[in-house]
Design a protein around this motif. Structure first.
Motif: not given
Length: 421
Positions: A210-216, A229-231, A403-404, A406-413
């Motif tokens: 989710v490409m926004t801020s949880p604060a929003f 993962v932030g805007p 964060t974005a 980190t999450e994407l790099e955690g997906l891939a082999h």
């Protein structure tokens, strides 16, 4: 690592999705993007390899008719039907074939997909390739505590309100599930079990980003694979620098949509409102509206496009349709906002602005006098600016996070390891 990214030409969702592409390529990853030819320059500017869609619906030239236009579709069920027929379910087998062929050709370690391209996600699932789903706005899927899509409502606080939300969520799910049989046929052809609901395909993904801020966003009970993962605040590549009108009066930035939403008349009413106030105005019409359709004045400059992110720090207020890209950039800059939603997720974004106390909302039929009065409040009452600046610090911190990636790099082999699990 090798990533395959699938994007559709959906206006404001493109810049944040390509921002993720840019960040991946800057980290040294190989990225191939499947997209329509009008996006080739933007894809290559992000450092990725462009691969055009062949059989799925798409625009071949910028001047072609948009196959995904919802301008003439006022009823929600007709808009849902169009998306089912042209993106989600009808062409799901074609998406599966094209995405599957690209995954095989490039030995992709992960698929990163626009949120509605479910057929491509099916192809990845069948191959054991992990999937990251890009949601370039607030989280708008049915979830406990989240107001229904397309409404200006805040989170329900009473049993009656929660019952109302549950009923609307159920109706929405049933509308989307009209495409379930077609999507399940595509899954069955690849040996996958059927889904219970269309968007259960997201539940099969490793991550929903989710490409926004949880604060929003509003708080809600979200699925375990969902991550904020932030805007992503990149401007489109097609904007050029512009100068606002000269003077030292407060500057108001106006932007209504990068897609056609029949917004020319509203833009003219906003210009009339600006002309009635002691302000300067910079009005961006977007690529679908000719600036000649919206005459300006000595204090109001009308242009097709401008780098909003660069101009916003100099602005005293923003007027927009409430698209997430414009709203979150203005929020990150700490600028009060007047939101005039035209459809889609825009009422949801307006609700978040009003709930945060950082702006106001008007109906799209608002007259120039009402628009001018709302702007006068934003400029005259300091509480709007104070709250906007307070919220901006939290949004900016999220925008600068990794964060974005980190999450994407955690997906891939790791590159070269193409073991499918």
């Amino acid at each position: 690592m090798n990533y395959l990214v699938t994007i559709w030409d959906a206006g404001g969702s493109v810049p944040p999705e390509l921002a993720l592409v840019r960040k991946l390529t800057e980290r040294g990853h190989r990225v191939v993007v499947l997209a329509g030819p009008p996006l080739q320059r933007a894809v290559e500017a992000a450092g990725a390899t462009f691969r055009p869609w062949q059989d799925v619906p798409h625009r071949r030239r910028p001047e072609d008719e948009d196959p995904f236009s919802d301008t003439r579709l006022s009823a929600p069920q007709r808009i849902v039907g169009m998306l089912l027929d042209r993106v989600i379910a009808g062409p799901s087998a074609a998406y599966s074939r094209e995405v599957g062929a690209a995954l095989d050709e490039y030995g992709s370690d992960a698929l990163v997909s626009s949120m509605l391209m479910l057929g491509g996600m099916v192809a990845a699932e069948a191959r054991g390739v992990p999937v990251g789903v890009m949601v370039p706005n607030c989280y708008l899927m049915p979830a406990r505590g989240m107001p229904p899509f397309g409404t200006p409502w805040r989170p329900a606080r009473t049993p009656l309100g929660r019952t109302r939300d549950a009923l609307i969520h159920g109706m929405t799910t049933r509308m989307w599930d009209r495409g379930l049989a077609r999507l399940n046929t595509t899954r069955a052809d690849l040996g996958l079990p059927p889904l219970t609901h269309v968007f259960d395909q997201h539940s099969r993904a490793a991550r929903v980003l989710v490409m926004t801020s949880p604060a929003f966003d509003f708080p809600a009970e979200l699925p375990d694979n969902v991550r904020y993962v932030g805007p992503q605040l990149d401007d489109p590549v097609w904007v050029d620098p512009v100068e606002p009108p000269p003077g030292d009066q407060p500057l108001v930035l106006v932007g209504m949509s990068s897609t056609f939403m029949d917004q020319a008349d509203l833009l003219r009413r906003v210009v009339a409102a600006l002309d009635a106030l002691p302000v300067r105005g910079l009005v961006t019409t977007g690529p679908e509206i000719d600036p000649a359709e919206v005459p300006g004045s000595s204090r109001v400059r009308v242009v097709r496009a401008a780098p909003h992110r660069e101009i916003l720090p100099s602005c005293a207020a923003v007027v927009s349709h409430g698209g997430h890209g414009t709203v979150i950039k203005a929020a990150a800059a700490g600028v009060p906002q007047l939101v005039i939603p035209l459809g889609r997720d825009q009422p949801n974004n307006a609700a978040r602005i009003v709930a945060a106390g950082t702006g106001l909302r008007l109906k799209p039929t608002a007259k120039p006098a009402a628009i001018a009065a709302a702007l006068h409040r934003l400029l005259d009452e300091p509480s709007f600016t104070q709250r906007a600046r307070h919220l901006a610090g939290r949004i900016t911190a999220d925008a600068h996070s990794t964060t974005a990636l980190t999450e994407l790099e955690g997906l891939a082999h790791p590159a070269g390891d193409h073991t499918r699990t």
